[in-house]
Design an enzyme around this catalytic site. Structure first.
Site, PDB file in Angstrom:
ATOM      1  N   CYS A   2       0.853  -1.196   0.000  1.00 39.42           N
ATOM      2  CA  CYS A   2       0.000   0.000   0.000  1.00 39.42           C
ATOM      3  C   CYS A   2       0.882   1.236   0.000  1.00 39.42           C
ATOM      4  O   CYS A   2       2.105   1.152   0.144  1.00 39.42           O
ATOM      5  CB  CYS A   2      -0.876   0.030   1.248  1.00 39.42           C
ATOM      6  SG  CYS A   2      -1.931  -1.422   1.417  1.00 39.42           S
ATOM      7  N   ASN A 102       0.599   0.531   5.997  1.00 38.20           N
ATOM      8  CA  ASN A 102       1.264  -0.191   4.917  1.00 38.20           C
ATOM      9  C   ASN A 102       2.109  -1.297   5.535  1.00 38.20           C
ATOM     10  O   ASN A 102       2.967  -1.009   6.375  1.00 38.20           O
ATOM     11  CB  ASN A 102       2.159   0.771   4.117  1.00 38.20           C
ATOM     12  CG  ASN A 102       2.983   0.049   3.062  1.00 38.20           C
ATOM     13  OD1 ASN A 102       2.577  -0.985   2.553  1.00 38.20           O
ATOM     14  ND2 ASN A 102       4.136   0.599   2.738  1.00 38.20           N
ATOM     15  N   TYR A 242      11.785  -3.320  -7.555  1.00 39.54           N
ATOM     16  CA  TYR A 242      10.577  -3.271  -8.369  1.00 39.54           C
ATOM     17  C   TYR A 242       9.550  -2.244  -7.927  1.00 39.54           C
ATOM     18  O   TYR A 242       9.013  -1.510  -8.738  1.00 39.54           O
ATOM     19  CB  TYR A 242       9.912  -4.665  -8.345  1.00 39.54           C
ATOM     20  CG  TYR A 242       8.528  -4.708  -8.925  1.00 39.54           C
ATOM     21  CD1 TYR A 242       8.336  -4.746 -10.305  1.00 39.54           C
ATOM     22  CD2 TYR A 242       7.403  -4.712  -8.103  1.00 39.54           C
ATOM     23  CE1 TYR A 242       7.051  -4.781 -10.838  1.00 39.54           C
ATOM     24  CE2 TYR A 242       6.126  -4.746  -8.634  1.00 39.54           C
ATOM     25  CZ  TYR A 242       5.955  -4.784  -9.995  1.00 39.54           C
ATOM     26  OH  TYR A 242       4.703  -4.813 -10.529  1.00 39.54           O
TER      27      TYR A 242
END
Ligand code: SF4
Length: 447
Positions: A2, A102, A242
């Site tokens: 998130c 998160n 990534y």
């Protein structure tokens, strides 16, 4: 995975939060939300979909308040449902409290079961509600105390922004799995998952929160406190490989520079005789630039990306992922026809995307396709908030490099080593690499 943001200001913050969530949209596309405090009460608007879909001018116009938090969500646990959208709101001792989280708690189920046995009934299926509940339960006018007592119980990855009507609290877990940065804009304070938010809002980056740090902003003053129980620094290296935007600098390491460096090292570790380097857009581009600069092989755009499609990695089902690959990337015949191509990407998770891309490059006339990956093979699942699949679905968990190469149909395949990750990150940078070697900083099986 998130994205979270918090803004504390003397001016209305809802538009800042809207722009911030747009900046963080890559971190989650399933749902989003904003909560703001006008010093009397907290109002919230949230829903399923992209930020631009959930927030219309009329929603923003009606949200007044100088303190606010926001969230974009991709579900790694708890399911993609309206009731799991964040920020979550509750009452604590008659006061409104809101939270955006998160990360993933590894002892969520244990805590939840205990709380349910105590008579607690949950409104959602996400671990963030357990955190909200515990902070609310321990809050007796002293937020620091409530957060520390909560941290004594919760285990795993969490970066949090918590808001009461007159204060904001930002927290990073003792391992520092997930990023959380702090910035200033005049007298305003900005907290966000990535530095890009601070740039977009016209602020100045101050620093990353330390692992285990609790920052409280109230009456325009900021206090920093440390959770007493230290843990080994374990920033998730997958953020740099990534997940984070290339402009993100996390714990002093810029994601773009790191990715270029991994490409340079890969060119040394897995050299190949080829005519052209083709990056997988956009994830493989910085690595391909690095590979090209060290190998001397020219880099060209050989795949066209449909920018209106989401990321394949974060589609919820396998069937959707396969369709998305076909829709998303189309080869440029003039670039690849009759050529020996090096296809560079940042990771292979299931292998499906790589296989389809190699098939399409061959169909477009590529003579050879050599795959080079700027991360080591992903052999283990993540329990700390990145949605890697179960081990049985990770191609590298049960295949050798040669078997993966055969499976995806490449002429050759090379991954960088874990040592190369260390070299690219630098000696000071301490990171979690458990999805490559199974050495979890916090054992997910002990709880
Ligand atoms: Fe990141 Fe992998 Fe560690 Fe998960 S296991 S936190 S994805 S490095």
């Amino acid at each position: 995975m998130c994205g979270i943001v918090g803004v504390y200001s003397n001016e209305p913050v809802v538009r800042d939060l809207f722009y911030a969530l747009n900046t963080l949209q890559h971190r989650g596309q399933e749902s989003c939300g904003i909560a703001v405090s006008d010093d009397k009460d907290i109002s919230c608007h949230k829903g399923m979909g992209l930020v631009q879909e959930v927030f219309r001018e009329e929603n923003i116009q009606n949200m007044n308040g100088n303190i606010g938090i926001g969230h974009v969500r991709y579900s790694t646990a708890g399911g993609s449902y309206e009731y799991n959208t964040q920020p979550l709101l509750g009452f604590s001792k008659g006061k409104r409290i809101a939270i955006a989280h998160n990360g993933n708690l590894i002892n969520n189920q244990l805590l939840k079961t205990r709380l349910e046995e105590d008579g607690m009934m949950f409104q959602t299926t996400i671990d963030s509600e357990v955190i909200l509940y515990l902070i609310s339960r321990y809050y007796n006018g002293n937020m620091l105390d409530a957060v520390k007592k909560t941290m004594d119980l919760i285990k795993g990855a969490y970066s949090l922004v918590v808001m009461l009507k007159d204060k904001m609290v930002a927290v990073r877990d003792p391992y520092g799995f997930r990023p959380l940065v702090m910035g200033r804009r005049g007298d305003d304070y900005i907290f966000a998952s990535e530095t890009g938010v601070i740039d977009v809002l016209g602020g100045e980056y101050i620093r990353d929160l330390e692992p285990g740090e609790i920052v409280i902003v109230k009456d325009n003053k900021m206090e920093s406190h440390m959770y007493e129980h230290k843990a080994p620094m374990s920033t998730c290296i997958f953020e740099h490989i990534y997940f984070a935007r290339p402009d993100a600098t996390i714990d002093g390491l810029n994601a773009y520079s790191f990715r270029v460096k991994t490409g340079e090292i890969l060119a040394k570790e897995s050299p190949v005789d080829a005519d052209v380097i083709v990056p997988v857009p956009d994830s493989g581009r910085p690595g391909a630039i690095g590979f090209s600069s060290k190998s001397g092989i020219p880099i060209m755009e050989g795949l066209v990306k449909n920018r209106y499609m989401g990321r394949t990695f974060i589609k919820p089902t396998q069937r959707e992922r396969e369709i998305a690959v076909k829709l998303k990337l189309n080869p440029i015949v003039d670039v690849v026809k009759g050529k020996k191509v090096v296809l560079v990407d940042d990771s292979i998770v299931r292998g499906t995307t790589s296989k389809r891309l190699i098939e399409s490059l061959r169909a477009a006339g590529a003579k050879e396709v050599h795959m080079r990956i700027t991360s080591p093979p992903v052999t283990h699942s993540c329990y700390f908030g990145i949605d890697t699949p179960r081990r049985k679905n990770l191609i590298a968990a049960h295949s050798t490099v040669q078997e993966i190469c055969d499976n995806i149909g490449a002429d050759s395949l090379g991954f960088i080593s874990i040592d190369a990750l260390r070299e690219a990150a630098g000696p000071e940078f301490k990171f979690c690499k458990a999805c490559f070697d199974g050495k979890y900083p916090l054992d997910p099986c002990v709880l």
